[in-house]
Design an enzyme around this catalytic site. Sequence first.
Site, PDB file in Angstrom:
ATOM      1  N   ASP A  46      30.511  68.677  18.579  1.00  0.00           N
ATOM      2  CA  ASP A  46      29.878  68.280  19.844  1.00  0.00           C
ATOM      3  C   ASP A  46      28.362  68.137  19.695  1.00  0.00           C
ATOM      4  O   ASP A  46      27.788  67.139  20.109  1.00  0.00           O
ATOM      5  CB  ASP A  46      30.212  69.289  20.944  1.00  0.00           C
ATOM      6  CG  ASP A  46      31.625  69.111  21.464  1.00  0.00           C
ATOM      7  OD1 ASP A  46      32.010  67.961  21.702  1.00  0.00           O
ATOM      8  OD2 ASP A  46      32.353  70.105  21.622  1.00  0.00           O
ATOM      9  N   ARG A  92      26.551  74.642  17.627  1.00  0.00           N
ATOM     10  CA  ARG A  92      27.682  75.195  16.857  1.00  0.00           C
ATOM     11  C   ARG A  92      27.244  75.958  15.600  1.00  0.00           C
ATOM     12  O   ARG A  92      28.053  76.684  15.032  1.00  0.00           O
ATOM     13  CB  ARG A  92      28.617  74.066  16.424  1.00  0.00           C
ATOM     14  CG  ARG A  92      29.235  73.257  17.552  1.00  0.00           C
ATOM     15  CD  ARG A  92      30.211  74.074  18.344  1.00  0.00           C
ATOM     16  NE  ARG A  92      30.930  73.282  19.336  1.00  0.00           N
ATOM     17  CZ  ARG A  92      31.251  73.702  20.542  1.00  0.00           C
ATOM     18  NH1 ARG A  92      30.905  74.925  20.924  1.00  0.00           N
ATOM     19  NH2 ARG A  92      31.918  72.941  21.376  1.00  0.00           N
ATOM     20  N   ARG A 141      24.772  69.455  31.313  1.00  0.00           N
ATOM     21  CA  ARG A 141      25.139  68.646  30.151  1.00  0.00           C
ATOM     22  C   ARG A 141      24.819  67.170  30.389  1.00  0.00           C
ATOM     23  O   ARG A 141      24.781  66.386  29.445  1.00  0.00           O
ATOM     24  CB  ARG A 141      26.620  68.815  29.834  1.00  0.00           C
ATOM     25  CG  ARG A 141      27.006  70.238  29.458  1.00  0.00           C
ATOM     26  CD  ARG A 141      28.524  70.415  29.469  1.00  0.00           C
ATOM     27  NE  ARG A 141      29.166  69.614  28.443  1.00  0.00           N
ATOM     28  CZ  ARG A 141      30.474  69.308  28.457  1.00  0.00           C
ATOM     29  NH1 ARG A 141      31.244  69.702  29.469  1.00  0.00           N
ATOM     30  NH2 ARG A 141      30.990  68.594  27.481  1.00  0.00           N
ATOM     31  N   LYS A 174      30.388  60.040  26.163  1.00  0.00           N
ATOM     32  CA  LYS A 174      31.522  60.694  26.823  1.00  0.00           C
ATOM     33  C   LYS A 174      31.142  61.082  28.259  1.00  0.00           C
ATOM     34  O   LYS A 174      29.940  61.157  28.584  1.00  0.00           O
ATOM     35  CB  LYS A 174      31.955  61.930  26.023  1.00  0.00           C
ATOM     36  CG  LYS A 174      30.893  63.032  25.913  1.00  0.00           C
ATOM     37  CD  LYS A 174      31.387  64.162  25.034  1.00  0.00           C
ATOM     38  CE  LYS A 174      30.367  65.294  24.988  1.00  0.00           C
ATOM     39  NZ  LYS A 174      30.760  66.378  24.058  1.00  0.00           N
ATOM     40  N   HIS A 175      32.100  61.291  29.161  1.00  0.00           N
ATOM     41  CA  HIS A 175      33.547  61.271  29.048  1.00  0.00           C
ATOM     42  C   HIS A 175      34.045  60.102  29.898  1.00  0.00           C
ATOM     43  O   HIS A 175      33.986  60.180  31.126  1.00  0.00           O
ATOM     44  CB  HIS A 175      34.165  62.561  29.551  1.00  0.00           C
ATOM     45  CG  HIS A 175      33.585  63.797  28.948  1.00  0.00           C
ATOM     46  ND1 HIS A 175      32.356  64.340  29.344  1.00  0.00           N
ATOM     47  CD2 HIS A 175      34.040  64.616  27.950  1.00  0.00           C
ATOM     48  CE1 HIS A 175      32.106  65.429  28.653  1.00  0.00           C
ATOM     49  NE2 HIS A 175      33.103  65.620  27.800  1.00  0.00           N
ATOM     50  N   HIS A 188      39.055  71.467  31.491  1.00  0.00           N
ATOM     51  CA  HIS A 188      39.635  72.430  30.553  1.00  0.00           C
ATOM     52  C   HIS A 188      40.767  73.199  31.220  1.00  0.00           C
ATOM     53  O   HIS A 188      41.656  73.737  30.546  1.00  0.00           O
ATOM     54  CB  HIS A 188      38.575  73.424  30.070  1.00  0.00           C
ATOM     55  CG  HIS A 188      37.524  72.810  29.201  1.00  0.00           C
ATOM     56  ND1 HIS A 188      36.415  72.187  29.714  1.00  0.00           N
ATOM     57  CD2 HIS A 188      37.423  72.718  27.845  1.00  0.00           C
ATOM     58  CE1 HIS A 188      35.659  71.735  28.714  1.00  0.00           C
ATOM     59  NE2 HIS A 188      36.246  72.047  27.580  1.00  0.00           N
ATOM     60  N   ASP A 209      39.381  63.217  24.350  1.00  0.00           N
ATOM     61  CA  ASP A 209      38.864  64.575  24.447  1.00  0.00           C
ATOM     62  C   ASP A 209      39.964  65.489  23.901  1.00  0.00           C
ATOM     63  O   ASP A 209      41.079  65.040  23.611  1.00  0.00           O
ATOM     64  CB  ASP A 209      38.522  64.910  25.903  1.00  0.00           C
ATOM     65  CG  ASP A 209      37.476  66.016  26.026  1.00  0.00           C
ATOM     66  OD1 ASP A 209      37.228  66.711  25.012  1.00  0.00           O
ATOM     67  OD2 ASP A 209      36.932  66.204  27.120  1.00  0.00           O
TER      68      ASP A 209
END
Length: 559
Positions: free
Chosen positions: A84, A92, A152, A185-186, A198, A271
């Site tokens: 990501d 990450r 985001r 995205k998305h 999610h 995704d």
Amino acid sequence: MKTMTLRDEVAQLVFIEFHGGAQNTRSRDYLKFVRLIHDTSVGGLILTNATAARGVQKAEPYALAAFLNRMQRIAKVPLMVGADFERGASMRVSGATAFPHAMAFGAAGDPQLTAFEGEVTAREARALGIHWVYYPVADVNNNPDNPIINIRSFSENPQDVAAHVKAFIEGAHRDKRNFILTTAKHFPGHGDTATDSHLSLAEITAGRDRLENLELVPFRAAIEAGVDSIMTGHIAVPALEPNDVPATLSPAILTDLLRNQLGFKGLVITDALGMGAIVNGFGAGDAAVRALEAGADTLLMPADPDVAIRAVVAAVQSGKLARQRIQNSVIRILSAKERLGLDRKRSVDVESIGDVIDDPAVNEKAQEVADRAVTLVRNNGNMLPLSTPNLACFVIMNESRYTSDGLVFSQEAHKRVANADVIMLDGTMPREQIDNLMQKQAQCAEYVVAAFAAVNASRGTVSLSSELSRALDTFIASGKPVALVALGNPYLLRTYPKAAAYLATFSNVAPSEIAAVKALWGEIPIRGHLPVTIPGEARYGEGIQLAATRGLINVVNQK
């Protein structure tokens, strides 16, 4: 492709998750990777964070690169590795440059800073063995109740989002020696939802005209800028697909709209197929087949990779899916691997990683972004900057006790006032413990509350928990001035409208904590502008501008 069986072709479409840690070659996890990579020949990997008892664990850069080198050696076809990296590799990987969230760039208002982030992200990613970045976020966050996009997104303004999306893509493609694949995205837009996909299926209820003039604007800009891939959203869009089918599984959205109408020629990536919006309604095999029927090229993190592969192979053998349909996607994937140079060099030089990540000059620039993003929305009584910070009390609010959020804020405050009165409250504390800590600050003349309410997958909300909310209400009801600092969700002022001052950083990364403290002390000018509207409290574009009143203290920058 001439040497590939049908099963080999299908496997190239599958991308499985990994955490990047050092693994014993006799461990069950390691042997699973050997089987899926060497024997099954999956197309690639996606780096995710491991979740341990005491919170999220990021990958260590050298262990990550060493693991990927080993996996590349056993792969028959070079692996394409994605991540990501929404705020640079630091999302990450430990030790990488810590950029703030997208909305901080929106508040700073300079797309060239976003282009710089793209360039640095590409350089650090390739040094680590990552080739594909699932960023930028092209969602327009025009719904203040959105629990999963929020900071985001760059902004609620589609033109602003488009400008930053374009800038990131151009920055990431700037250095041909460190070329990476970018992802918008998305699709077709996740900003106007109030559900975390999610957990369950989100829905966009807007009509086609609104979609054209808002949600699709940044995606059109991404395509014009040469974005390499577009990630689907697990969202229902009745105006485009009336059957309550997620966009990820909809031919009307992925083929008719994205391919045919918008003219996108690159990779269409799903995704994560293990998310609640998919697994709650479809099995691993059925979801994989439907995604490919819809027009997806890659199957990201299916709930069960083996089941997904078998289901797609069976669908081709039965005539449900044409083999040419699979091969078209394989050609796109192999072409992308060739563009990345993986046919010539698939491993990285582990020893050179330290010369790329954690560059002091780059860290300074990331701190500049965080500083420029700080936005002052309210300042009753000219509470900020603090006139007597040595007399103020500081309250740090976190949702979890197992987080590092707030530690840098506390350290920075103590560097300026050695005996600063700082308490840390978290949402898991019993009420009695919270009340005891609050009682110790009963004599304070004014309060600064640093609220870390950031986006977390599967949490379903970006608000403060009930006990933290009660505590904040108590501070405000005391009649003493309260400065609320939102290190994350910028909409908190809606819930606490009686705060005397309101400062937003639009991110909870360490540079944003440092920027908040510098702004509170008056060490930097406050010049950010709201990239979103706070309903009933502040309009898009607003921001009180203040000059610096104190010089910067001589402290060592931290990540």
